[in-house]
Design a protein around this motif. Structure first.
Motif, mmCIF file in Angstrom:
data_model
loop_
_atom_site.group_PDB
_atom_site.id
_atom_site.type_symbol
_atom_site.label_atom_id
_atom_site.label_comp_id
_atom_site.label_asym_id
_atom_site.label_seq_id
_atom_site.Cartn_x
_atom_site.Cartn_y
_atom_site.Cartn_z
ATOM 1 N N UNK A 65 -5.416 -16.202 5.782
ATOM 2 C CA UNK A 65 -4.374 -16.584 6.725
ATOM 3 C C UNK A 65 -2.984 -16.194 6.293
ATOM 4 N N UNK A 66 -2.827 -15.819 5.027
ATOM 5 C CA UNK A 66 -1.507 -15.416 4.514
ATOM 6 C C UNK A 66 -1.467 -13.936 4.151
ATOM 7 N N UNK A 67 -2.579 -13.403 3.689
ATOM 8 C CA UNK A 67 -2.660 -11.999 3.257
ATOM 9 C C UNK A 67 -3.447 -11.198 4.280
ATOM 10 N N UNK A 68 -3.044 -9.939 4.444
ATOM 11 C CA UNK A 68 -3.745 -9.030 5.349
ATOM 12 C C UNK A 68 -3.963 -7.691 4.662
ATOM 13 N N UNK A 69 -5.197 -7.251 4.672
ATOM 14 C CA UNK A 69 -5.594 -6.002 4.029
ATOM 15 C C UNK A 69 -5.752 -4.943 5.113
ATOM 16 N N UNK A 70 -5.165 -3.782 4.888
ATOM 17 C CA UNK A 70 -5.320 -2.702 5.837
ATOM 18 C C UNK A 70 -5.428 -1.381 5.079
ATOM 19 N N UNK A 71 -5.841 -0.360 5.772
ATOM 20 C CA UNK A 71 -5.947 0.944 5.125
ATOM 21 C C UNK A 71 -5.496 2.035 6.075
ATOM 22 N N UNK A 72 -4.910 3.074 5.496
ATOM 23 C CA UNK A 72 -4.480 4.249 6.246
ATOM 24 C C UNK A 72 -5.178 5.430 5.579
ATOM 25 N N UNK A 73 -6.308 5.818 6.131
ATOM 26 C CA UNK A 73 -7.090 6.881 5.501
ATOM 27 C C UNK A 73 -6.355 8.214 5.529
ATOM 28 N N UNK A 74 -5.507 8.423 6.501
ATOM 29 C CA UNK A 74 -4.744 9.675 6.572
ATOM 30 C C UNK A 74 -3.802 9.804 5.384
ATOM 31 N N UNK A 75 -3.318 8.656 4.880
ATOM 32 C CA UNK A 75 -2.425 8.658 3.724
ATOM 33 C C UNK A 75 -3.166 8.355 2.426
ATOM 34 N N UNK A 76 -4.477 8.128 2.553
ATOM 35 C CA UNK A 76 -5.289 7.810 1.370
ATOM 36 C C UNK A 76 -4.734 6.590 0.635
ATOM 37 N N UNK A 77 -4.316 5.615 1.404
ATOM 38 C CA UNK A 77 -3.621 4.453 0.861
ATOM 39 C C UNK A 77 -4.118 3.187 1.541
ATOM 40 N N UNK A 78 -4.184 2.114 0.762
ATOM 41 C CA UNK A 78 -4.468 0.801 1.332
ATOM 42 C C UNK A 78 -3.275 -0.106 1.066
ATOM 43 N N UNK A 79 -3.184 -1.156 1.875
ATOM 44 C CA UNK A 79 -2.043 -2.054 1.789
ATOM 45 C C UNK A 79 -2.524 -3.498 1.771
ATOM 46 N N UNK A 80 -1.791 -4.325 1.043
ATOM 47 C CA UNK A 80 -2.020 -5.760 1.085
ATOM 48 C C UNK A 80 -0.704 -6.417 1.459
ATOM 49 N N UNK A 81 -0.628 -6.870 2.696
ATOM 50 C CA UNK A 81 0.561 -7.586 3.171
ATOM 51 C C UNK A 81 0.413 -9.042 2.763
#
Length: 125
Positions: A65-81
């Motif tokens: 509920x506080x953290x969100x995981x996402x990925x951008x395969x075009x940039x070969x990068x993942x993010x943790x908001x």
């Protein structure tokens, strides 16, 4: 695969940070990726995981509920908001990756083959 974690820093409680994990050496579009964290004197704990393709995510109860995981395969990068940060979120955060079957994610550190160097997150009260 080499992983480079970044985005850590010092933030007040209630604030936000976005961690990035950039991969090089190979595309990680077919890899599952996880975030783990380790506070001083404690074991490395699971935080969040995302499947190949990003269709499935899973979070530790402490961050749900506080953290969100996402990925951008075009940039070969993942993010943790990370939002609504708490002092107990203070730790070194590590990203990890492994080859995977579509839709699968992993929550145990020994299931991952590749690790980034870690980025420090400090949340002040």
């Amino acid at each position: 695969v080499q992983l480079q974690a970044s985005g850590g820093g010092l933030v007040q409680a209630g604030g936000s940070l976005r961690l990035s994990c950039a991969a090089s050496g190979r595309t990680i579009s077919s890899y599952a990726v996880g975030w783990f964290r380790q506070a001083p004197g404690k074991d490395r704990d699971f935080v969040a995981a995302i499947s190949w393709g990003g269709a499935s995510t899973y979070y530790a109860d402490s961050v749900k509920g506080r953290f969100t995981f996402s990925r951008d395969n075009a940039k070969n990068t993942v993010y943790l908001q990370m939002n609504s940060l708490k002092p107990e979120d203070t730790a070194v955060y590590y990203c990890a990756a492994r080859r995977s079957t579509y839709g699968y994610y992993y929550t145990q550190s020994d299931e991952y083959n590749y690790w980034g160097q870690g980025t420090q997150v400090t949340v002040s009260s």
